[in-house]
Every structure is written in C-alpha cells, then in structure tokens.
Motif scaffolding. Structure first.
Motif, PDB file in Angstrom:
ATOM      1  N   PHE A  71       0.839  -1.188   0.000  1.00 25.51           N
ATOM      2  CA  PHE A  71       0.000   0.000   0.000  1.00 25.51           C
ATOM      3  C   PHE A  71       0.880   1.245   0.000  1.00 25.51           C
ATOM      4  CE2 PHE A  71      -2.996  -3.112   1.541  1.00 25.51           C
ATOM      5  CZ  PHE A  71      -4.219  -2.679   1.054  1.00 25.51           C
ATOM      6  N   VAL A  72       0.416   2.265  -0.677  1.00 31.61           N
ATOM      7  CA  VAL A  72       1.108   3.549  -0.709  1.00 31.61           C
ATOM      8  C   VAL A  72       0.203   4.589  -0.049  1.00 31.61           C
ATOM      9  CG1 VAL A  72       2.134   5.342  -2.155  1.00 31.61           C
ATOM     10  CG2 VAL A  72       2.304   2.926  -2.834  1.00 31.61           C
ATOM     11  N   GLN A  73       0.761   5.383   0.845  1.00 29.73           N
ATOM     12  CA  GLN A  73      -0.010   6.418   1.524  1.00 29.73           C
ATOM     13  C   GLN A  73       0.139   7.742   0.783  1.00 29.73           C
ATOM     14  OE1 GLN A  73       0.770   6.803   5.706  1.00 29.73           O
ATOM     15  NE2 GLN A  73      -0.739   8.434   6.013  1.00 29.73           N
ATOM     16  N   ASP A  74      -0.948   8.492   0.725  1.00 28.62           N
ATOM     17  CA  ASP A  74      -0.935   9.787   0.049  1.00 28.62           C
ATOM     18  C   ASP A  74      -1.967  10.687   0.731  1.00 28.62           C
ATOM     19  OD1 ASP A  74      -0.308  11.780  -1.700  1.00 28.62           O
ATOM     20  OD2 ASP A  74      -0.976  10.749  -3.513  1.00 28.62           O
ATOM     21  N   PHE A  99      -4.915   5.623   1.068  1.00 27.89           N
ATOM     22  CA  PHE A  99      -4.003   4.505   0.843  1.00 27.89           C
ATOM     23  C   PHE A  99      -4.456   3.819  -0.447  1.00 27.89           C
ATOM     24  CE2 PHE A  99      -3.854   5.420   5.287  1.00 27.89           C
ATOM     25  CZ  PHE A  99      -2.552   5.167   5.687  1.00 27.89           C
ATOM     26  N   TYR A 100      -3.487   3.461  -1.289  1.00 27.52           N
ATOM     27  CA  TYR A 100      -3.873   2.824  -2.543  1.00 27.52           C
ATOM     28  C   TYR A 100      -2.910   1.696  -2.894  1.00 27.52           C
ATOM     29  CZ  TYR A 100      -0.182   5.492  -4.957  1.00 27.52           C
ATOM     30  OH  TYR A 100       1.023   6.020  -5.368  1.00 27.52           O
ATOM     31  N   GLN A 101      -3.409   0.788  -3.726  1.00 31.20           N
ATOM     32  CA  GLN A 101      -2.630  -0.327  -4.237  1.00 31.20           C
ATOM     33  C   GLN A 101      -2.668  -0.304  -5.759  1.00 31.20           C
ATOM     34  OE1 GLN A 101      -4.469  -3.890  -2.607  1.00 31.20           O
ATOM     35  NE2 GLN A 101      -2.648  -4.340  -1.418  1.00 31.20           N
ATOM     36  N   GLU A 102      -1.549  -0.646  -6.372  1.00 32.55           N
ATOM     37  CA  GLU A 102      -1.518  -0.857  -7.818  1.00 32.55           C
ATOM     38  C   GLU A 102      -1.702  -2.345  -8.075  1.00 32.55           C
ATOM     39  OE1 GLU A 102       1.284  -0.214 -11.791  1.00 32.55           O
ATOM     40  OE2 GLU A 102       2.018   0.408  -9.795  1.00 32.55           O
ATOM     41  N   LEU A 103      -2.850  -2.708  -8.627  1.00 36.19           N
ATOM     42  CA  LEU A 103      -3.181  -4.104  -8.905  1.00 36.19           C
ATOM     43  C   LEU A 103      -2.991  -4.400 -10.388  1.00 36.19           C
ATOM     44  CD1 LEU A 103      -6.477  -4.196  -6.808  1.00 36.19           C
ATOM     45  CD2 LEU A 103      -4.177  -4.839  -6.062  1.00 36.19           C
ATOM     46  N   TRP A 108      -6.648   0.606  -6.759  1.00 32.44           N
ATOM     47  CA  TRP A 108      -7.698   0.598  -5.738  1.00 32.44           C
ATOM     48  C   TRP A 108      -7.265   1.513  -4.606  1.00 32.44           C
ATOM     49  CZ3 TRP A 108      -7.493  -2.495  -0.882  1.00 32.44           C
ATOM     50  CH2 TRP A 108      -8.666  -2.344  -0.113  1.00 32.44           C
ATOM     51  N   GLY A 109      -8.152   2.432  -4.200  1.00 31.02           N
ATOM     52  CA  GLY A 109      -7.817   3.374  -3.141  1.00 31.02           C
ATOM     53  C   GLY A 109      -8.898   3.441  -2.089  1.00 31.02           C
ATOM     54  N   ILE A 110      -8.507   3.852  -0.878  1.00 29.44           N
ATOM     55  CA  ILE A 110      -9.439   3.910   0.243  1.00 29.44           C
ATOM     56  C   ILE A 110      -9.136   5.133   1.101  1.00 29.44           C
ATOM     57  CG2 ILE A 110      -7.957   2.378   1.618  1.00 29.44           C
ATOM     58  CD1 ILE A 110     -10.505   1.333   2.964  1.00 29.44           C
ATOM     59  N   ILE A 111     -10.185   5.752   1.623  1.00 25.07           N
ATOM     60  CA  ILE A 111     -10.066   6.844   2.597  1.00 25.07           C
ATOM     61  C   ILE A 111     -10.541   6.274   3.924  1.00 25.07           C
ATOM     62  CG2 ILE A 111     -10.743   9.193   3.207  1.00 25.07           C
ATOM     63  CD1 ILE A 111     -11.367   9.694   0.288  1.00 25.07           C
ATOM     64  N   PRO A 112      -9.641   5.867   4.805  1.00 33.93           N
ATOM     65  CA  PRO A 112     -10.036   5.128   6.016  1.00 33.93           C
ATOM     66  C   PRO A 112     -10.978   5.893   6.939  1.00 33.93           C
ATOM     67  CG  PRO A 112      -7.669   4.973   5.644  1.00 33.93           C
ATOM     68  CD  PRO A 112      -8.184   5.997   4.697  1.00 33.93           C
ATOM     69  N   THR A 113     -10.747   7.196   7.134  1.00 30.36           N
ATOM     70  CA  THR A 113     -11.555   7.945   8.100  1.00 30.36           C
ATOM     71  C   THR A 113     -13.013   8.079   7.667  1.00 30.36           C
ATOM     72  OG1 THR A 113     -10.858  10.019   7.053  1.00 30.36           O
ATOM     73  CG2 THR A 113      -9.592   9.250   8.972  1.00 30.36           C
ATOM     74  N   LEU A 114     -13.279   7.951   6.363  1.00 26.84           N
ATOM     75  CA  LEU A 114     -14.658   8.028   5.864  1.00 26.84           C
ATOM     76  C   LEU A 114     -15.212   6.665   5.472  1.00 26.84           C
ATOM     77  CD1 LEU A 114     -14.425  11.228   3.593  1.00 26.84           C
ATOM     78  CD2 LEU A 114     -15.215  11.064   5.955  1.00 26.84           C
ATOM     79  N   THR A 159      -3.462   8.939  10.429  1.00 31.47           N
ATOM     80  CA  THR A 159      -3.878   7.581  10.067  1.00 31.47           C
ATOM     81  C   THR A 159      -2.647   6.738   9.760  1.00 31.47           C
ATOM     82  OG1 THR A 159      -5.866   8.505   9.048  1.00 31.47           O
ATOM     83  CG2 THR A 159      -5.385   6.200   8.597  1.00 31.47           C
ATOM     84  N   GLU A 160      -2.605   5.538  10.312  1.00 35.12           N
ATOM     85  CA  GLU A 160      -1.523   4.593  10.025  1.00 35.12           C
ATOM     86  C   GLU A 160      -2.123   3.290   9.506  1.00 35.12           C
ATOM     87  OE1 GLU A 160       1.757   4.427  13.195  1.00 35.12           O
ATOM     88  OE2 GLU A 160      -0.046   4.999  14.312  1.00 35.12           O
ATOM     89  N   LEU A 161      -1.404   2.638   8.616  1.00 34.20           N
ATOM     90  CA  LEU A 161      -1.800   1.306   8.165  1.00 34.20           C
ATOM     91  C   LEU A 161      -0.854   0.285   8.783  1.00 34.20           C
ATOM     92  CD1 LEU A 161      -3.566  -0.532   6.445  1.00 34.20           C
ATOM     93  CD2 LEU A 161      -1.985  -0.167   4.534  1.00 34.20           C
ATOM     94  N   LEU A 162      -1.403  -0.646   9.555  1.00 35.28           N
ATOM     95  CA  LEU A 162      -0.611  -1.633  10.273  1.00 35.28           C
ATOM     96  C   LEU A 162      -0.858  -3.016   9.672  1.00 35.28           C
ATOM     97  CD1 LEU A 162      -1.463  -0.424  13.889  1.00 35.28           C
ATOM     98  CD2 LEU A 162       0.407   0.345  12.420  1.00 35.28           C
ATOM     99  N   ARG A 163       0.117  -3.894   9.839  1.00 31.86           N
ATOM    100  CA  ARG A 163      -0.008  -5.263   9.306  1.00 31.86           C
ATOM    101  C   ARG A 163       0.426  -6.266  10.367  1.00 31.86           C
ATOM    102  NH1 ARG A 163       2.519  -7.865   3.708  1.00 31.86           N
ATOM    103  NH2 ARG A 163       2.593 -10.029   4.438  1.00 31.86           N
ATOM    104  N   GLN A 164      -0.359  -7.338  10.489  1.00 33.56           N
ATOM    105  CA  GLN A 164      -0.032  -8.440  11.389  1.00 33.56           C
ATOM    106  C   GLN A 164      -0.356  -9.739  10.655  1.00 33.56           C
ATOM    107  OE1 GLN A 164       0.961  -8.372  14.922  1.00 33.56           O
ATOM    108  NE2 GLN A 164       1.289 -10.551  14.551  1.00 33.56           N
ATOM    109  N   ASP A 165       0.638 -10.571  10.443  1.00 31.89           N
ATOM    110  CA  ASP A 165       0.406 -11.859   9.769  1.00 31.89           C
ATOM    111  C   ASP A 165      -0.054 -12.897  10.788  1.00 31.89           C
ATOM    112  OD1 ASP A 165       1.296 -10.567   7.567  1.00 31.89           O
ATOM    113  OD2 ASP A 165       3.227 -11.589   7.440  1.00 31.89           O
ATOM    114  N   PHE A 166      -0.928 -13.801  10.341  1.00 35.74           N
ATOM    115  CA  PHE A 166      -1.325 -14.894  11.227  1.00 35.74           C
ATOM    116  C   PHE A 166      -1.518 -16.179  10.422  1.00 35.74           C
ATOM    117  CE2 PHE A 166      -5.360 -12.629  10.297  1.00 35.74           C
ATOM    118  CZ  PHE A 166      -6.076 -13.644   9.697  1.00 35.74           C
TER     119      PHE A 166
END
Length: 330
Positions: A71-74, A99-103, A108-114, A159-166
């Motif tokens: 993901f890239v933050q902007d 935050f967006y991804q190049e697929l 694909w992009g997302i505005i987390p707070t909304l 806003t932060e994007l966190l990752r946890q693998d399981f």
C-alpha cells in the motif's frame, strides 16, 4: 488432511486525540475497536476465519482477505465552493489520508476515516474518483448543512496502516472442493429464490386449472408450466395454491419463487451472470424434484443484455429447460 499458510491482516490506526486511537480493519469498514492491540484484533479475525470460513470448506473466500501488493499512503485535497446562500459556509478545502494499491487490473484506493473507496485504471483517475465519491457522500449525508457536520469528518488527525500476519489451517484442495459442494449445494438458489410455504387456500373456482397442472406434474414428460392470463386474474395465486397442494397430491419437491430482477441482481458478479446461471442449474440437478417459479416470463427476455451481448437470461436458460436440467413454472 490440511496444511498451514500465513495470511496478512491489515488495520488502520486512527488517531483521535493524544492517548486515544481506534483500530479499523481494512476489510471491515464498519468496525472500530479501542483499547485493543493489533495482535489481539488479528487474533479475533484469525479465529473467525478459521471457524466460519476454512472449517466449513470455503477456502476460496480467503482471496477476499489476501492482499500481497504494498500500500502507498498519500493525501487527497478536496476543495468545496462556498454555499449557494452565501453565508452557511465559505470556500474551504479538506485533506484526507488515502491509501492505494496498484493491482494487475488497475488502482484501488481507500479513505479510512470516511470508510470510502474507489477503483480506476490509473492513479490520476483514482484520485478524481475518490474526490467524487467524497462529494457524493457529503451530499447523501447532508454534511454541508452545518459546520459541525463538516468538522466530524476530520476528527482523526493521523492515520496509520498496520499489518499483522497470522497462520490458518487450510484443507486439502480436493477435500475442500467436496466439502464446498456438500455444504453450499443451495447457495445460489437460496439467494435467487425463496421456497413457497403456503398454508391457506389462495384461489377459489380454479379447480379445473389446478387439476390440469397437477396432471402435468405427475406426467412422464416435460414438466414446465406456462400460465397465461390477463393481469390480476390470479395466475400467481394459482401457483401459490399449487405449492400448498404438492404433498397432498404426492408430488415431491419444492417450488422456489423468484423474479427476473432478483435473478439478475443475485447472479451478476465477478464471473458474470452467464456462469452463475449455469451453476444455479447445476444446483437444480441436485434437487431434481424442485421447480423455479419465475413471476413474469417476459421480464426474463429483457434482463441480461448488455453492450456486445444480445442474449437475454431467457435465451440462456432455454437449453437447460429443454434438457430437463431446470423445471420452470412461469
């Protein structure tokens, strides 16, 4: 037999005030958790995925949770012109973390707070789509009616994007396919239609018509029924009454009621309605005594067409009906 794989879990940390923040899972925009660590939240999701998806033989649904691209933050700056009345609010601009991804298929992009997202073929188009999505959301929820509503959209200051693998345990693909076929044999059918469960008499004075339909259903040949008559004469009530009589007439099976609009809504998806309607007919092959009651046949000739495809859903169903894979009442 099963094997273990590791999948990534993403969540946004939304900072409200110093010392107060929320966790918002990437794949569940309606959930906000506070006072919980990312590890604890990912453990909840791990347990839910294992219990409700993998243990029920639905491993393919893991694709909804799997994100391998970075993901890239902007930041997204959205200008709003002054209100038309000239005094409710002046010109202003809001800035949102995105935050967006190049697929492989686009961006694909997302505005987390909304909790808003968009998709486009390239990044400039994605930013424009996100802006339009925000403006539509503001108009839909009347955010511009008061300054307080506007402020509520920018409560979170970071806003932060966190990752946890399981890890999860996935059944052998062959075993998974068998389980999936057994446990979801009516998956599409239950979405498309509902079984008629009529207890009271629905129509009077139609004994002759009912008897003719019953004789067709008891016959050895094609068991598709077309009921013709003016609007309001009681065609639907006749079929409802028929469903009530099936057991007393020793006719096995269930009548599933649907409409053309519901069929196109539920069968349209990533694979296209053509693929899914084939799957629906295969489900009926596993329930050879059941009937699909389509409320209006003519509607079926109108749905399913699109640019480059002149075949309607009715046209596509014809070989399945003629081959006996699907029994229709309409």
């Amino acid at each position: 037999m099963s094997f273990r794989i590791t999948i990534p879990f993403y969540a946004f940390r939304l900072h409200f005030t110093p010392g107060l923040n929320f966790l918002n899972p990437l794949r569940d925009k309606t959930t906000l958790r506070t006072g919980m660590s990312l590890k604890e939240l990912s453990k909840d999701y791990q347990d839910a995925i294992q219990k409700n998806i993998l243990n029920k033989g639905n491993a393919t649904k893991l694709l909804d949770e799997w994100s391998t691209e970075d993901f890239v933050q902007d930041e997204l700056n959205i200008p709003f012109p002054a209100s038309k009345d000239g005094f409710t609010y002046p010109d202003f601009e809001l800035t949102f973390d995105t935050f967006y991804q190049e697929l492989a298929t686009g961006y694909w992009g997302i505005i987390p707070t909304l909790g808003l997202e968009a998709f486009a073929n390239d990044y400039p188009a994605l930013k424009e789509h996100l802006k339009e999505t925000v403006k539509i959301e503001f108009a839909r929820k009347n955010y511009l009616n008061s300054v307080q509503n506007i402020i509520s959209t920018i409560w979170f200051n970071q806003t932060e994007l966190l990752r946890q693998d399981f890890p999860v345990d996935v059944a052998d693909p062959g075993e998974d396919l068998i389980n999936n076929g057994q446990e979801n044999s009516s998956k599409l059918l239950e979405k498309v239609g509902k079984p008629l469960q009529i207890e009271k008499v629905q129509v009077y004075g139609r004994d002759e018509e009912l008897e003719r339909i019953v004789q067709v259903l008891k016959g050895n040949f094609g068991k598709n029924i077309l009921v013709v008559g003016p609007s309001g004469v009681g065609k639907t009530a006749l079929i409802w009454d028929l469903s009530r009589m099936l057991k007393s007439q020793s006719i096995p099976g269930t009548i599933w009621e649907t409409t053309a609009s519901n069929m196109i809504k539920e069968l349209s998806g990533e694979n296209g309605w053509e693929f899914n309607i084939g799957e629906l007919c295969r489900e009926f092959q596993n329930q050879p005594n059941d009937f699909l009651f389509i409320r209006n046949l003519m509607d079926l000739f109108e749905v399913g067409k699109y640019v480059g495809n002149s075949v309607s859903m009715a046209d596509y169903l014809l070989p399945f009906i003629s081959g006996g894979d699907l029994r229709v009442i309409t």
